[in-house]
Write an enzyme that holds these catalytic residues in place. Structure first.
Site, PDB file in Angstrom:
ATOM      1  N   GLY A 123      11.785 -27.267  13.286  1.00 48.09           N
ATOM      2  CA  GLY A 123      10.896 -28.178  12.960  1.00 48.09           C
ATOM      3  C   GLY A 123       9.272 -27.977  13.224  1.00 48.09           C
ATOM      4  N   GLY A 124       9.086 -26.790  13.527  1.00 52.00           N
ATOM      5  CA  GLY A 124       7.721 -26.243  13.754  1.00 52.00           C
ATOM      6  C   GLY A 124       7.141 -27.189  14.974  1.00 52.00           C
ATOM      7  N   THR A 138      14.298 -18.222  14.168  1.00 48.87           N
ATOM      8  CA  THR A 138      13.317 -18.498  13.120  1.00 48.87           C
ATOM      9  C   THR A 138      12.827 -17.162  12.455  1.00 48.87           C
ATOM     10  OG1 THR A 138      11.671 -19.901  12.096  1.00 48.87           O
ATOM     11  CG2 THR A 138      11.206 -18.766  14.402  1.00 48.87           C
ATOM     12  N   THR A 158      13.247 -22.917  10.919  1.00 52.96           N
ATOM     13  CA  THR A 158      13.919 -22.374  12.021  1.00 52.96           C
ATOM     14  C   THR A 158      15.492 -23.029  12.016  1.00 52.96           C
ATOM     15  OG1 THR A 158      11.675 -22.429  12.961  1.00 52.96           O
ATOM     16  CG2 THR A 158      13.644 -22.705  14.464  1.00 52.96           C
ATOM     17  N   SER A 164       4.898 -20.169  20.322  1.00 52.46           N
ATOM     18  CA  SER A 164       5.776 -20.880  19.444  1.00 52.46           C
ATOM     19  C   SER A 164       5.829 -22.479  20.337  1.00 52.46           C
ATOM     20  CB  SER A 164       7.118 -19.964  19.999  1.00 52.46           C
ATOM     21  OG  SER A 164       8.312 -20.900  19.392  1.00 52.46           O
ATOM     22  N   SER A 165       6.706 -23.235  19.353  1.00 46.32           N
ATOM     23  CA  SER A 165       7.149 -24.544  19.957  1.00 46.32           C
ATOM     24  C   SER A 165       8.501 -24.477  20.049  1.00 46.32           C
ATOM     25  CB  SER A 165       6.914 -25.531  18.918  1.00 46.32           C
ATOM     26  OG  SER A 165       5.317 -25.592  18.636  1.00 46.32           O
TER      27      SER A 165
HETATM   28  O1  DON Z   1       7.874 -20.454  16.515  1.00 42.03           O
HETATM   29  C1  DON Z   1       7.492 -21.754  16.205  1.00 42.03           C
HETATM   30  O2  DON Z   1       7.031 -22.819  17.016  1.00 42.03           O
HETATM   31  C2  DON Z   1       7.315 -21.948  14.749  1.00 42.03           C
HETATM   32  N1  DON Z   1       7.486 -20.383  14.145  1.00 42.03           N
HETATM   33  C3  DON Z   1       8.845 -22.432  14.154  1.00 42.03           C
HETATM   34  C4  DON Z   1       8.872 -22.724  12.848  1.00 42.03           C
HETATM   35  C5  DON Z   1       9.830 -23.647  12.434  1.00 42.03           C
HETATM   36  O3  DON Z   1      10.322 -24.719  13.192  1.00 42.03           O
HETATM   37  C6  DON Z   1       9.960 -24.075  11.125  1.00 42.03           C
HETATM   38  N2  DON Z   1      11.064 -24.897  10.683  1.00 42.03           N
HETATM   39  N3  DON Z   1      11.238 -26.164  10.391  1.00 42.03           N
END
Ligand code: DON
Length: 563
Positions: A466-467, A392, A374, A445-446
């Site tokens: 950062g998911g 992302t 992201t 989503s986060s």
């Molecule tokens: O929307 C979300 O929470 C995830 N798809 C975000 C993915 C993400 O941040 C990956 N990156 N490091």
């Protein structure tokens, strides 16, 4: 090279501590008065700064930066993905827009299970089935139409130029392209601009097909992507790989202006994104807990502070797993989750001296009235219009599906749905029916783009990739600035930890927390696990004398540029 770049723009200053007369050294990011752009790639930051300098406002610059990142940062910048933005006008109006992907109309709850009901996680992560209907282009057009001041053509031209003339690859870009080359080969029948070459740092990447797609968007607006040639190319690509997304899904996609979530933390007004992002609700729940437990008085990254943060996070992520999903498909009990009375009870089970086991924590009881890549960027202009955008493809390079002829990669956002109750997604997050797949629904989503006001004025805009760690990194970033009076650069660089209820362990920035601290937390019953680094915060902070500090995590190529 990233570090060298960074050293050129991070300064160490000596100043007096506000609490004593002691002289302290502070690390600060670039400072400017008129406007600031902080984002993941220096070329995109330059694009944004140039737009501000030629008289565009923060909203114009954000649109230009988004398209520039789609070119120079193909791992996460995108037109084939989606995201969220929180926006604040100079007059103090705050709004938020959801341009999250949706599940294609032919998708179904069990599409990632085999005939015996076993999960097929790779299907939701790699290749054509993992793709959700992209929202980024519609989102950016909406922002431009509502708040922009320059012509769209002017904002998209820099991205077109970068794609046509090419740009130089960093060492890290090369490493990522190598790491995912097998995945690219597995899902793409034909060649792509990213594959088939033995890349070395400094090589030039040209994306001429992407330039043509952005030109179509520039001249035909929505129809340049969601109809006509681009939509035909996406549909054809999907057919090749047995994907579900088609022309009808694209035609029907709409981003949505959502009510912004507002909380207060120690007198600061915090504005963030509501569902289908879990970020806003979770962040406000955490900040409320931090205030209840008076964490600010416990010191930065002390054993007690980290213990309380972990315990708050354990409870907040348990709520996330059960109660959060797309509000258009699931009755999210938002008011109750944010109710101070609910949170007081929820946090009352925290033992000050001992870790709770996650198995003993369930989601909180709320009465139902019915029935890892992201990127984040921030722009602030001379009038203090501010934009905080997190966008992302989900995984690095998303589904790895390259839309042949159209020049861009598609997301693998379907993995953010709960493919089966209790089965973790790529970030280890679990969920249930609130986040089950349904046609047209947005996956939870986060992402946590955030804007903070102090005494009614713009104070801070911040966010991170950062998911699942996004929420907890933004939480710690805010505490670093508000509680510990760090500069923005120090706040984003400070070591972070993360806990998400399940799995049980607490992740911490390896090498940055001392062994004694980690040992003390282990003795309290926390299952401590080192991880490379957590979060990748970037933002813009209002500082003294009407200046802005821009800062981005110093571990990468992110950079802030102002004027
Ligand atoms: O929307 C979300 O929470 C995830 N798809 C975000 C993915 C993400 O941040 C990956 N990156 N490091």
């Amino acid at each position: 090279m990233g570090r060298i770049l960074l050293l050129l723009c991070v300064f160490i200053i000596a100043c007096r501590s506000p609490k004593s007369d002691e002289v302290i050294e502070q690390v600060v990011g670039p400072i400017a008065q008129n406007g600031m752009v902080s984002c993941a790639h220096p070329l995109a930051a330059e694009v944004g700064r140039d737009i501000l300098q030629m008289g565009g406002n923060a909203f114009d610059a954000a649109v230009a930066v988004h398209f520039a990142l789609a070119v120079v940062y193909p791992g996460a910048g995108n037109i084939g993905g989606g995201g969220f933005a929180v926006l604040r006008t100079a007059e103090g109006q705050v709004s938020s827009i959801d341009f999250r992907e949706t599940a294609p109309r032919l998708s179904s709850r069990d599409m990632f299970l085999d005939s015996s009901g076993n999960p097929l996680p790779m299907k939701s992560r790699l290749g054509h089935l993992s793709v959700g209907v992209p929202g980024s282009v519609d989102g950016m057009l909406q922002i431009h139409d509502s708040l922009g001041s320059l012509a769209l053509e002017q904002l998209l031209q820099p991205a077109i130029t970068l794609a046509t003339k090419g740009f130089s690859l960093y060492k890290w870009d090369v490493e990522m392209l190598k790491e995912f080359s097998t995945d690219f080969a597995e899902v793409n029948i034909g060649p792509t601009p990213f594959t088939g070459k033995n890349w070395v740092p400094g090589d030039t990447l040209y994306l001429p097909e992407l330039a043509e797609t952005i030109k179509r968007i520039s001249s035909d607006r929505r129809d340049g992507f969601y109809a006509g040639t681009t939509a035909d190319l996406i549909s054809a690509e999907m057919k090749k790989g047995n994907g579900l997304l088609d022309y009808i899904d694209l035609k029907g996609y709409r981003s949505i202006w959502r009510p912004v979530i507002k909380g207060d933390y120690r007198g600061y007004a915090v504005y963030c994104m509501g569902p289908p992002s879990s970020g806003g609700i979770a962040l406000i729940q955490l900040l409320e807990g931090a205030e209840l437990k008076n964490i600010s008085s416990l010191g930065h990254n002390t054993v007690k502070t980290l213990h309380y943060i972990t315990e708050l996070e354990r409870r907040v992520y348990a709520d996330r797993a059960s109660h959060l999903g797309d509000p258009d498909y699931y009755m999210v009990p938002q008011e109750q989750l944010l109710d101070p009375g609910y949170l007081k009870i929820r946090y009352s089970s925290i033992n000050p001296d001992e870790a709770t086991r996650s198995a003993n924590i369930k989601e909180g009881y709320v009465e139902m009235i019915e029935s890892t890549e992201t990127t984040h960027f921030t722009v602030v202009d001379k009038n203090r219009n501010a934009v905080s955008v997190t966008t992302t493809l989900n995984g690095y390079f998303g589904s790895k599906v390259y839309v042949d002829g159209a020049g861009f990669l598609l997301n693998n956002q379907m993995d953010d749905f709960s493919i089966k109750p209790g089965v973790p997604n790529q970030f280890g997050l679990v969920g249930d029916s609130a986040n089950a797949i349904e046609p047209g629904k947005r996956m939870l989503s986060s992402m946590t783009p955030t804007i903070v006001e102090k005494e009614g004025e713009f104070f801070l805009a911040i966010g991170t990739p950062g998911g699942s760690t996004i929420i907890t990194s933004v939480f710690q970033g805010l505490m670093n600035i508000i509680d510990h009076e760090m500069t923005l650069q120090e706040a984003v660089d400070a070591p972070k930890m993360h806990h998400q209820w399940q799995p049980e362990y607490v992740l911490y920035d390896s090498g940055q927390f001392n062994a004694l601290l980690v040992d003390s937390l282990r003795k309290m019953g926390h299952d401590m696990k080192p991880r490379g680094h957590l979060g990748y915060l970037s933002g813009v902070l209002s500082i003294e004398n009407g200046n802005l500090e821009g800062a981005a995590d110093s571990r990468g190529y992110s950079t802030a540029k102002g004027y």
